[in-house]
Scaffold this active site. Sequence first.
Site, PDB file in Angstrom:
ATOM      1  N   HIS A  22      52.135  40.077  38.519  1.00  0.00           N
ATOM      2  CA  HIS A  22      52.283  39.232  39.706  1.00  0.00           C
ATOM      3  C   HIS A  22      52.575  37.778  39.365  1.00  0.00           C
ATOM      4  O   HIS A  22      53.023  37.015  40.224  1.00  0.00           O
ATOM      5  CB  HIS A  22      51.056  39.355  40.633  1.00  0.00           C
ATOM      6  CG  HIS A  22      49.830  38.639  40.160  1.00  0.00           C
ATOM      7  ND1 HIS A  22      48.799  39.282  39.510  1.00  0.00           N
ATOM      8  CD2 HIS A  22      49.458  37.341  40.239  1.00  0.00           C
ATOM      9  CE1 HIS A  22      47.843  38.417  39.227  1.00  0.00           C
ATOM     10  NE2 HIS A  22      48.229  37.233  39.654  1.00  0.00           N
ATOM     11  N   ASP A  51      49.563  45.833  36.822  1.00  0.00           N
ATOM     12  CA  ASP A  51      49.664  44.368  36.828  1.00  0.00           C
ATOM     13  C   ASP A  51      49.767  43.770  35.428  1.00  0.00           C
ATOM     14  O   ASP A  51      49.140  42.761  35.131  1.00  0.00           O
ATOM     15  CB  ASP A  51      48.481  43.745  37.579  1.00  0.00           C
ATOM     16  CG  ASP A  51      48.803  42.338  38.067  1.00  0.00           C
ATOM     17  OD1 ASP A  51      49.994  41.990  38.121  1.00  0.00           O
ATOM     18  OD2 ASP A  51      47.855  41.585  38.369  1.00  0.00           O
ATOM     19  N   SER A  97      45.554  33.670  36.194  1.00  0.00           N
ATOM     20  CA  SER A  97      46.197  34.974  36.029  1.00  0.00           C
ATOM     21  C   SER A  97      46.933  35.057  34.705  1.00  0.00           C
ATOM     22  O   SER A  97      47.746  34.191  34.375  1.00  0.00           O
ATOM     23  CB  SER A  97      47.210  35.210  37.152  1.00  0.00           C
ATOM     24  OG  SER A  97      46.592  35.744  38.276  1.00  0.00           O
TER      25      SER A  97
END
Length: 455
Positions: free
Chosen positions: A109, A139, A214
């Site tokens: 993402h 992911d 992230s």
Amino acid sequence: MKKPLLVFSALALGISSIIAPVTATAALPLSVNNQQVPSLAPMLEQVTPAVVSIAIEGKHVSRQRVPESFRFFFGPDFPAEQVQEQPFRGLGSGVVVDAKKGYVVTNHHVIEGADKIMVQLADGREVSAELIGSDKMSDIALLKLEDADNLTEIKIADSDSLRVGDFAVAIGNPFGLGQTVTSGIISALGRSGLNIENFENFIQTDAAINSGNSGGALVNLNGELIGINTAILGPNGGNVGIGFAIPANMVKNLSEQILEFGEVKRGVLGVQGGELNNELAEAFGYETNHGAFVSQVMPDSAAQKAGLKAGDIITSINGKAIRTFGELRAKIATLGAGKTVKLGVVRDGKKKEFNVTLQESAQTKVKADNLHKGLTGAEFANTTNSDGVKGVKVTSLEERSMAARYGLEKGDIIIGLNRSPIRNLGELRKALDKQPSVLALEIKRDDAILYLVIR
């Protein structure tokens, strides 16, 4: 009724959220009154150069069909849909896992939809990066840094050996502030059912992680990678001491598959089931409620061929205990098709072991509609024929589709494109990303080699 404030949040950060960086505080002395003071600084000095900041640029494309009345008034040449592009920017983090080859692991993402990926190293250098491949369902994405040398890589730990209570350190780029380090412990293992990703087997930690973390690193006190930070649970996406990371073993397996095949070649066991509770465990002669309960074994599946039955309780994979059905599902899916695994099983109160060769998921098949308009109507999958030739096989083809009109047939194997070899879907995607005006497909059909030209 108001919606609850607690939400799961991916940690990539939109660039509009950046605030001014703060200055670092002075380091603690290593000794006080000639007595040693514990410090993470020596370990971090070795590890932090392997954690990078990632900045992306891209365009959100929206399509809206034009009413037929418009085409009636303006003629048949008037576009059937309106296309709007909205530029966007974003920030995240990444981890160098191979210094020699320049490979960086991050979250899918973080780079999703990116047209341009720039990576800032810990020493301030900025280099561009190429996307090698990614997997939305878990992911994970793998990048390759271009023209970067003197990199530092991070050693990958065995995340299956983690225990609740182990110390953990999170490193990343929260809120675009720059590299930041926080510490805590492993709060829980094998978290699933959170509906953050399709395959969930999260490490939960109370090390403070926030938006922008992230793809950053979760490391142990030896400076080894134990996970990739991916999501948080908190009011409006803020940190409340509950963060989640993808285990390092999953990251390693997925990265190796992306490198080898250009995509994740997902493994399938072929069972359905659920979590094991105290009542089920007692009914099936099992002493604890850790494990995955099998309620159904699918016909002609890897599990059936290996001898598994409904009512079995799967307790371990390759000698490592599993806690939940979600953990079983995530680990099997990321191990890769064709891998042989040893499953520990309790059946009628007795321990057994089964060797299972995982099958390939049908989800690895890709519809070609979004690859190239001339390939619309075909479905592709990686293949290796009896002669050892690797390529992309046409697994299905719609009648009178564009691909069929150009002469593509079911069973064809694409082995080349514009004189470049094609061994897998990843290489085909990469070649088509260059948007060539003409496609000269080299096709193996039965025992013959032929070319199809698609415009």
